[in-house]
Structure formats: structure tokens, C-alpha cells
Write a protein that holds these residues in place. Structure first.
Motif, mmCIF file in Angstrom:
data_model
loop_
_atom_site.group_PDB
_atom_site.id
_atom_site.type_symbol
_atom_site.label_atom_id
_atom_site.label_comp_id
_atom_site.label_asym_id
_atom_site.label_seq_id
_atom_site.Cartn_x
_atom_site.Cartn_y
_atom_site.Cartn_z
ATOM 1 N N MET A 1 0.844 -1.177 0.000
ATOM 2 C CA MET A 1 0.000 0.000 0.000
ATOM 3 C C MET A 1 0.893 1.244 0.000
ATOM 4 O O MET A 1 1.884 1.308 0.709
ATOM 5 C CB MET A 1 -0.901 0.001 1.239
ATOM 6 N N TYR A 2 0.529 2.195 -0.794
ATOM 7 C CA TYR A 2 1.306 3.417 -0.889
ATOM 8 C C TYR A 2 0.886 4.392 0.200
ATOM 9 O O TYR A 2 -0.289 4.538 0.488
ATOM 10 C CB TYR A 2 1.102 4.078 -2.264
ATOM 11 N N MET A 3 1.871 5.033 0.791
ATOM 12 C CA MET A 3 1.588 6.050 1.795
ATOM 13 C C MET A 3 1.022 7.282 1.087
ATOM 14 O O MET A 3 1.494 7.651 0.023
ATOM 15 C CB MET A 3 2.884 6.402 2.529
ATOM 16 N N GLU A 4 0.023 7.876 1.679
ATOM 17 C CA GLU A 4 -0.527 9.110 1.132
ATOM 18 C C GLU A 4 0.542 10.196 1.201
ATOM 19 O O GLU A 4 1.328 10.243 2.145
ATOM 20 C CB GLU A 4 -1.750 9.543 1.938
ATOM 21 N N ILE A 5 0.539 11.064 0.194
ATOM 22 C CA ILE A 5 1.538 12.130 0.142
ATOM 23 C C ILE A 5 1.433 13.018 1.375
ATOM 24 O O ILE A 5 2.450 13.426 1.946
ATOM 25 C CB ILE A 5 1.422 12.925 -1.169
ATOM 26 N N SER A 6 0.215 13.297 1.840
ATOM 27 C CA SER A 6 0.049 14.141 3.031
ATOM 28 C C SER A 6 0.667 13.485 4.264
ATOM 29 O O SER A 6 1.288 14.160 5.085
ATOM 30 C CB SER A 6 -1.424 14.466 3.264
ATOM 31 N N ARG A 23 10.654 20.059 -3.164
ATOM 32 C CA ARG A 23 10.522 18.727 -2.553
ATOM 33 C C ARG A 23 9.147 18.140 -2.843
ATOM 34 O O ARG A 23 9.026 16.970 -3.179
ATOM 35 C CB ARG A 23 10.747 18.794 -1.040
ATOM 36 N N LEU A 24 8.132 18.972 -2.701
ATOM 37 C CA LEU A 24 6.766 18.494 -2.916
ATOM 38 C C LEU A 24 6.562 18.046 -4.364
ATOM 39 O O LEU A 24 5.939 17.017 -4.618
ATOM 40 C CB LEU A 24 5.756 19.575 -2.535
ATOM 41 N N GLU A 25 7.124 18.786 -5.309
ATOM 42 C CA GLU A 25 6.980 18.415 -6.725
ATOM 43 C C GLU A 25 7.661 17.082 -7.007
ATOM 44 O O GLU A 25 7.097 16.217 -7.682
ATOM 45 C CB GLU A 25 7.548 19.515 -7.627
ATOM 46 N N VAL A 26 8.865 16.883 -6.488
ATOM 47 C CA VAL A 26 9.574 15.610 -6.683
ATOM 48 C C VAL A 26 8.772 14.476 -6.054
ATOM 49 O O VAL A 26 8.562 13.430 -6.676
ATOM 50 C CB VAL A 26 11.007 15.659 -6.109
ATOM 51 N N ILE A 27 8.290 14.678 -4.833
ATOM 52 C CA ILE A 27 7.494 13.648 -4.151
ATOM 53 C C ILE A 27 6.254 13.311 -4.964
ATOM 54 O O ILE A 27 5.941 12.136 -5.174
ATOM 55 C CB ILE A 27 7.114 14.108 -2.721
ATOM 56 N N ASN A 28 5.547 14.329 -5.438
ATOM 57 C CA ASN A 28 4.332 14.091 -6.227
ATOM 58 C C ASN A 28 4.628 13.280 -7.478
ATOM 59 O O ASN A 28 3.904 12.335 -7.797
ATOM 60 C CB ASN A 28 3.671 15.420 -6.614
ATOM 61 N N ILE A 29 5.679 13.634 -8.197
ATOM 62 C CA ILE A 29 6.020 12.928 -9.439
ATOM 63 C C ILE A 29 6.411 11.483 -9.150
ATOM 64 O O ILE A 29 5.949 10.563 -9.818
ATOM 65 C CB ILE A 29 7.116 13.686 -10.211
ATOM 66 N N VAL A 30 7.246 11.277 -8.148
ATOM 67 C CA VAL A 30 7.677 9.918 -7.810
ATOM 68 C C VAL A 30 6.474 9.068 -7.417
ATOM 69 O O VAL A 30 6.294 7.957 -7.929
ATOM 70 C CB VAL A 30 8.730 9.930 -6.675
ATOM 71 N N MET A 31 5.636 9.572 -6.536
ATOM 72 C CA MET A 31 4.509 8.779 -6.054
ATOM 73 C C MET A 31 3.490 8.522 -7.160
ATOM 74 O O MET A 31 2.882 7.454 -7.209
ATOM 75 C CB MET A 31 3.866 9.447 -4.836
ATOM 76 N N TYR A 85 13.778 3.582 -9.324
ATOM 77 C CA TYR A 85 13.102 3.771 -8.043
ATOM 78 C C TYR A 85 11.789 3.001 -8.055
ATOM 79 O O TYR A 85 11.150 2.860 -9.091
ATOM 80 C CB TYR A 85 12.880 5.272 -7.776
ATOM 81 N N ASP A 86 11.422 2.506 -6.868
ATOM 82 C CA ASP A 86 10.258 1.637 -6.779
ATOM 83 C C ASP A 86 9.601 1.782 -5.418
ATOM 84 O O ASP A 86 10.181 2.340 -4.486
ATOM 85 C CB ASP A 86 10.714 0.191 -6.997
ATOM 86 N N SER A 87 8.401 1.221 -5.307
ATOM 87 C CA SER A 87 7.669 1.251 -4.038
ATOM 88 C C SER A 87 8.264 0.223 -3.082
ATOM 89 O O SER A 87 8.980 -0.699 -3.491
ATOM 90 C CB SER A 87 6.190 0.940 -4.269
ATOM 91 N N THR A 88 7.941 0.373 -1.819
ATOM 92 C CA THR A 88 8.424 -0.571 -0.811
ATOM 93 C C THR A 88 7.456 -1.728 -0.596
ATOM 94 O O THR A 88 7.718 -2.595 0.222
ATOM 95 C CB THR A 88 8.648 0.148 0.540
ATOM 96 N N THR A 89 6.350 -1.750 -1.338
ATOM 97 C CA THR A 89 5.418 -2.868 -1.255
ATOM 98 C C THR A 89 6.128 -4.119 -1.756
ATOM 99 O O THR A 89 6.658 -4.116 -2.870
ATOM 100 C CB THR A 89 4.170 -2.602 -2.125
#
Length: 133
Positions: A1-6, A23-31, A85-89
Motif C-alpha cells: 500500500m502506498y503512503m498518502e503524500i500528506s 521537494r513536494l513536486e519531486v514527491i508528487n512525481i515519484v509517487m 526507483y520503486d515502491s516498498t510494497t
């Protein structure tokens, strides 16, 4: 399950990090890419961020990715000199060396077998020759 950006940004704030627009833009794009089960490279992320924030530096993008990885929000793996880069799931990444593609496999049996051995994988990478897809 992906963590919500908030939730992620709140956790970073609690660890003493400022949530800047960069930082927020990079996080948004990655997620966003991980939610689509993509495996972005550093250059993929940098190029997309630069479309929205042309003045952002490569070192800023790298530091945000490092922060996310160190915090356990993402994982990375390397193939042919590229970092993906990948998710931790827990899942299996099959790197198709003949077509230079990464495919996700969700094989619970293998993951459960590892867990029974006291191994809790965040990233499993298998290099293989794949039938063209």
C-alpha cells in the motif's frame, strides 16, 4: 500500500524537514509514477520535474530521492548503470535484460517463503531473458 503524500510530508516535517515546493513536486512525481507501477530512473524524474520547475537542480532532485529512500518511502535498484526507483510494497521486479524493461510480479508464495525464514523483502530483483511483450 502506498503512503498518502500528506502522511509522507507530515512524517518528513516531524523529522525536521521543510516541505519546499521543489521537494513536494519531486514527491508528487515519484509517487504518481509508482502508483502507475512504473520504475522511473533519476533522469525520468529530473526531466519531468524540470518541465514544471526549469530552475531545479539535479542535486536537489537527487537529495529528495535520497531522503525518500533513507526514510523508507521508496527503494532503488540498479541495472546497466541506471538507478530505478520503486515502491516498498513487497513484490518481485523482473529486469528483462534483452528488452531493457522492468516487469512487476506479485508472487505471494515467494514473499511468504522468505518471511518464514525471517527475511522481510522490500525489493527483490531478478534478471531474466523475457519473451517480447
Amino acid at each position: 500500500m502506498y503512503m498518502e503524500i500528506s502522511q509522507m510530508t507530515q512524517a518528513l516535517k516531524e523529522r525536521g524537514y521543510r516541505i519546499t515546493p521543489q521537494r513536494l513536486e519531486v514527491i508528487n512525481i515519484v509517487m504518481e509514477k509508482l502508483a502507475k507501477k512504473e520504475h522511473p530512473t533519476f533522469n525520468d524524474i529530473l526531466n519531468e520535474v524540470k518541465q514544471k520547475m526549469p530552475s531545479i537542480s539535479a542535486s536537489t532532485v537527487y537529495s529528495v530521492l535520497k531522503l525518500l529512500e533513507d526514510g523508507g518511502y521508496i527503494v532503488s535498484f540498479e541495472h546497466n548503470g541506471r538507478t530505478y526507483y520503486d515502491s516498498t510494497t513487497p513484490h518481485i521486479n523482473v529486469v528483462c535484460t534483452n528488452v531493457n524493461k522492468v516487469i512487476d510480479l506479485d508472487n505471494r508464495e515467494i514473499i511468504e517463503m522468505l518471511k518464514k525464514q525471517g527475511i522481510f523483502p522490500t525489493s527483490i530483483v531478478v534478471k531474466a531473458i523475457c519473451a517480447e511483450k
